[in-house]
Scaffold this active site. Structure first.
Site, short mmCIF file in Angstrom:
data_model
loop_
_atom_site.label_atom_id
_atom_site.label_comp_id
_atom_site.label_asym_id
_atom_site.label_seq_id
_atom_site.Cartn_x
_atom_site.Cartn_y
_atom_site.Cartn_z
N GLY A 1 -24.06 28.45 -17.15
CA GLY A 1 -24.76 28.24 -18.02
C GLY A 1 -24.25 27.23 -18.88
O GLY A 1 -24.54 26.36 -18.09
N THR B 1 -22.67 33.47 -31.07
CA THR B 1 -21.93 32.99 -30.05
C THR B 1 -20.32 32.97 -29.16
O THR B 1 -20.12 33.98 -30.04
CB THR B 1 -21.99 31.58 -30.75
N CYS B 2 -19.55 31.97 -29.57
CA CYS B 2 -18.55 32.51 -28.85
C CYS B 2 -17.35 32.77 -30.10
O CYS B 2 -16.63 32.98 -30.27
CB CYS B 2 -17.63 31.34 -28.36
N GLU C 1 -24.37 22.19 -30.02
CA GLU C 1 -24.73 22.83 -29.45
C GLU C 1 -25.36 24.19 -29.99
O GLU C 1 -26.14 24.89 -29.67
CB GLU C 1 -23.31 23.58 -28.70
N HIS D 1 -25.01 28.72 -46.52
CA HIS D 1 -24.52 28.96 -44.77
C HIS D 1 -25.65 28.77 -44.35
O HIS D 1 -24.71 28.01 -42.75
CB HIS D 1 -23.92 30.88 -45.08
N GLN E 1 -28.55 27.00 -30.57
CA GLN E 1 -28.02 28.56 -29.94
C GLN E 1 -29.29 29.49 -31.58
O GLN E 1 -29.77 30.56 -31.24
CB GLN E 1 -26.83 28.50 -30.21
#
Length: 335
Positions: free
Chosen positions: A189, A49-50, A114, A97, A118
């Site tokens: 997106g 992800t970002c 989000e 985790h 993802q």
């Protein structure tokens, strides 16, 4: 079978490092398959992800698998990778985790939702690529169940703000207000959609949408009541907008200094605010050197996220208890 996780995120590595390891959504399955080609690794799932890139693997020897994964990541780096950029989790800690990630406890914006979708997409890509098996299937399916329970029985998501919404918050703080502002969103997106919706809710009068796929730009623009712009025609739009939000999956910069320089005089040097929420970054850093331009990348959002975090931090202990209880029942916390 041992479970291992090796990764880097917004807490361990700056965006300049993270973007070197970003894996596009379309390549997640392929990357998981590459893990399984490494001797000693039986299963693999890649999450990107970002804010993070994480490699999950199942192997007969966890310690050996971690060493193999480090070598694998180093081969991606292009330059020596600093030890502090990576974190390593094995077995029970890897399971815990992943549950924290799915539950939004490890996100830049605490409690954001989000990440759940993802991780699901990453797992689905691994399933379709046939890189998962009994061990990782059990792990990820359990993590999804834990994530749902955390959101059902705690208030961790109350008041939570997505990365896209935080980006809009920052634009509003800098700009003063977004009422009657004109905005261009580069990239169509999910993150772009969320950003456009947040902008409209704050009073933006006009939203332009551009994307390499014009059909997708048209679709999003129609949803927002905005206007689609062909990807090779977005530069002139800069002359009339106030805010630029960029969130494409491009592997290189999309907006360069010459794009802005070309419209500065037409804009009469009015302030122009760029928020780059893409990894790799969409906007060349030199754009921020232009006098009336204000450029913020995704790491800047951490400061805005801290405000919301304070309101939800008291829920963390309750979330952690649910995670440990659920993992203990599943046997995933057994040594």
């Amino acid at each position: 079978m041992d479970i291992v996780c090796l990764g880097l995120n917004h807490q361990t590595a700056p965006v300049g490092v993270r973007e070197r390891f970003a894996v596009s959504e379309g390549r997640l399955g392929e990357e998981g398959g590459r893990l399984c080609e490494i001797d000693g690794i039986e299963e693999g799932v890649v999450l990107s992800t970002c804010n993070r890139t994480e490699y999950y693997a199942a192997a007969e020897n966890g310690r050996t698998a971690c060493a193999l994964l480090r070598s694998f990541l180093q081969s991606h780096a292009g330059e020596p990778l600093r030890e502090e950029h990576l974190y390593e989790r094995r077995d029970a800690e890897a399971a815990r985790h992943l549950c924290r990630v799915v539950s939004g406890l490890d996100s830049m914006v605490l409690g954001e939702t989000e990440i759940f979708g993802q991780v699901k997409k990453a797992y689905q890509a691994a399933l379709e690529g046939d890189s998962t098996g009994r061990t990782l299937n059990k792990l990820f399916q359990k993590a999804f169940g834990v994530g749902k329970k955390v959101r059902t029985y705690t208030n961790i998501q109350i008041g939570s703000t997505s990365v896209a919404s935080v980006a809009v918050d920052l634009a509003e703080k800098i700009f003063g207000h977004l009422k009657d502002s004109r905005v261009i969103v580069i990239g169509a997106g999910d993150t772009s959609r969320q950003t456009a919706q947040a902008l409209m809710s704050r009073g933006a009068s006009t939203v332009f949408v551009t994307n390499r796929s014009f059909d997708r730009a048209e679709q999003l623009a129609e949803e927002m009541g905005g206007k689609a712009v062909k990807f090779d025609e977005w530069q002139p739009v800069l002359a009339g907008v106030d805010v630029v939000i960029s969130a494409t999956a491009s592997p290189h910069s999309v907006v360069m200094p010459f794009h802005v320089e070309a419209v500065r005089s037409v804009r009469k040097f009015r302030p122009l605010f760029f928020i780059d929420i893409a990894v790799p970054r969409d906007i060349d850093a030199a754009v921020g050197d232009i006098e009336e331009v204000y450029l913020y990348d995704i790491d800047t959002l951490q400061e805005s996220a801290k405000e919301a975090k304070g309101r939800r931090v008291e829920q963390i202990q309750l979330c952690e208890r649910i995670i440990d209880q659920e993992l203990a029942r599943s046997g995933l916390l057994e040594p």
